[in-house]
Design an enzyme around this catalytic site. Sequence first.
Site, PDB file in Angstrom:
ATOM      1  N   TYR A  94       0.831  -1.198   0.000  1.00  0.00           N
ATOM      2  CA  TYR A  94       0.000   0.000   0.000  1.00  0.00           C
ATOM      3  C   TYR A  94       0.866   1.249   0.000  1.00  0.00           C
ATOM      4  CZ  TYR A  94      -3.323   3.580   1.449  1.00  0.00           C
ATOM      5  OH  TYR A  94      -4.087   4.717   1.510  1.00  0.00           O
ATOM      6  N   VAL A  95       0.465   2.202  -0.827  1.00  0.00           N
ATOM      7  CA  VAL A  95       1.054   3.535  -0.836  1.00  0.00           C
ATOM      8  C   VAL A  95      -0.114   4.516  -0.836  1.00  0.00           C
ATOM      9  CG1 VAL A  95       2.477   5.184  -2.125  1.00  0.00           C
ATOM     10  CG2 VAL A  95       3.103   2.759  -2.089  1.00  0.00           C
ATOM     11  N   GLY A 105       5.807   2.077  -4.451  1.00  0.00           N
ATOM     12  CA  GLY A 105       5.231   0.726  -4.471  1.00  0.00           C
ATOM     13  C   GLY A 105       6.191  -0.280  -5.071  1.00  0.00           C
ATOM     14  N   TYR A 139       1.303  -5.107 -11.372  1.00  0.00           N
ATOM     15  CA  TYR A 139       1.942  -6.406 -11.116  1.00  0.00           C
ATOM     16  C   TYR A 139       2.368  -7.088 -12.412  1.00  0.00           C
ATOM     17  CZ  TYR A 139       0.210  -5.738  -6.366  1.00  0.00           C
ATOM     18  OH  TYR A 139      -0.048  -5.237  -5.122  1.00  0.00           O
TER      19      TYR A 139
END
Length: 169
Positions: A94-95, A105, A139
Amino acid sequence: MDFTLRAANVDDCKDIARMIMELSEYEKLAHKMKITQKDLEQDGFCKNPFFHGIIAEVPEHLKSKEGHTKIGYAIYFYSWSSSSGRGIYMEDLYVMPEFRGKGIGKALMSKVAQLGLAAGCTQLNFTVLDWNKPSLEFYFHQGCYDFTAESGYHLMRCEGEALEKLAQP
């Protein structure tokens, strides 16, 4: 952007709990959240911790609109698979929204990958909600792939050359 990463400590639990709530609100799961600051303190900072954490922090002059300097985190734990042995599981990445797109991230995820490789892990696993397209794209860009899509969650895996590349600072 000027930021640092470091291992989380018990004094970070208040901020981790805050960011977990922010993440759960984004994921539309706040109503299911049961973890408290006390749970984090007990489970992450005991003799045999159930998880480990990394904190992303900015200097005071770059603090968030609300005055926070702890602006991101990753929670991970080690796992084991009967088919492939040692693994590392990233529970949360999480950012805070105002700090996204600045490499924080990626740096957090890279650090988790580095720690996994140092421990002899052959894979990095995590889940992503199926509707979370920005995270899925992030991702995939790191070389991870969708391991199982039929459950509504995507079990992602990064291994081999992609894991080696991800672990590069």
